[in-house]
Motif scaffolding. Sequence first.
Motif, PDB file in Angstrom:
ATOM      1  N   GLN A 109       0.873  -1.098   0.116  1.00  0.00           N
ATOM      2  CA  GLN A 109       0.148  -0.209  -0.394  1.00  0.00           C
ATOM      3  C   GLN A 109       0.704   1.229  -0.444  1.00  0.00           C
ATOM      4  N   THR A 112       2.089   1.900  -3.369  1.00  0.00           N
ATOM      5  CA  THR A 112       0.906   2.680  -4.756  1.00  0.00           C
ATOM      6  C   THR A 112       0.774   3.700  -4.196  1.00  0.00           C
ATOM      7  N   GLY A 115      -4.640   6.757  -6.445  1.00  0.00           N
ATOM      8  CA  GLY A 115      -5.097   7.178  -8.039  1.00  0.00           C
ATOM      9  C   GLY A 115      -4.791   5.672  -8.295  1.00  0.00           C
ATOM     10  N   HIS A 116      -4.137   4.699  -8.435  1.00  0.00           N
ATOM     11  CA  HIS A 116      -3.558   3.956  -8.964  1.00  0.00           C
ATOM     12  C   HIS A 116      -4.023   2.760  -7.604  1.00  0.00           C
ATOM     13  N   ASP A 117      -4.391   1.091  -9.118  1.00  0.00           N
ATOM     14  CA  ASP A 117      -4.887   0.511  -7.933  1.00  0.00           C
ATOM     15  C   ASP A 117      -3.534  -0.287  -7.418  1.00  0.00           C
ATOM     16  N   LEU A 118      -3.241  -1.225  -8.249  1.00  0.00           N
ATOM     17  CA  LEU A 118      -1.664  -1.433  -8.113  1.00  0.00           C
ATOM     18  C   LEU A 118      -0.322  -1.082  -7.627  1.00  0.00           C
TER      19      LEU A 118
END
Length: 185
Positions: A109, A112, A115-118
């Motif tokens: 996390q 990351t 605004g990014h998922d991954l």
Amino acid sequence: MPFSVGSLVAGRVVRLLVRTQPPVRLLPVSCLLSLAALLVFVFAHGALWEVFVTMAVAGLGVGVNFAVTPGLVVGSVPAHETGSAMSFNQVVKYIGYSAGSALSAVILQAATAPGHDLPPENGYRTAGLVGCAVWAATAVVAYALVRSGSRGPSAQVRIGRPALAADGVSEPDGAGLVADTGTSR
């Protein structure tokens, strides 16, 4: 599937190895196998076969650990404390699983971007390297325990076979399984 196959193979190999090696010596080996799996994950995960190799090696490491730990626990406590010791062993495993999962999630996390998922590649690399450090430290501690325990009198080595009670009669259902811990009780 590769993890399960590796774990199954490890259980069979441990049965052969304990004929010539005390089970306690296999504990650091299990840590090093798990460390090797994470190193493969960190540096080689671009192809599906590399992930399969990683999972198979991880299965070997976990399989060796799971094959030797119960015997070491049982061989290190008085017979009337076996149930409590095995329960405590399970609790410690689950705490470790939970802490490791939470630490991995925190690292991923943190890597990351908003605004990014991954997470990016380096997030996974960082999580893997932290895991490598944990396995390396665990291997050192396991090795130190093996070395410190090797000075005391050793118990009999029996993996998968009932231990003999004081009167020379086998205890039912493998209740008295013991392993060579290298220490006295």
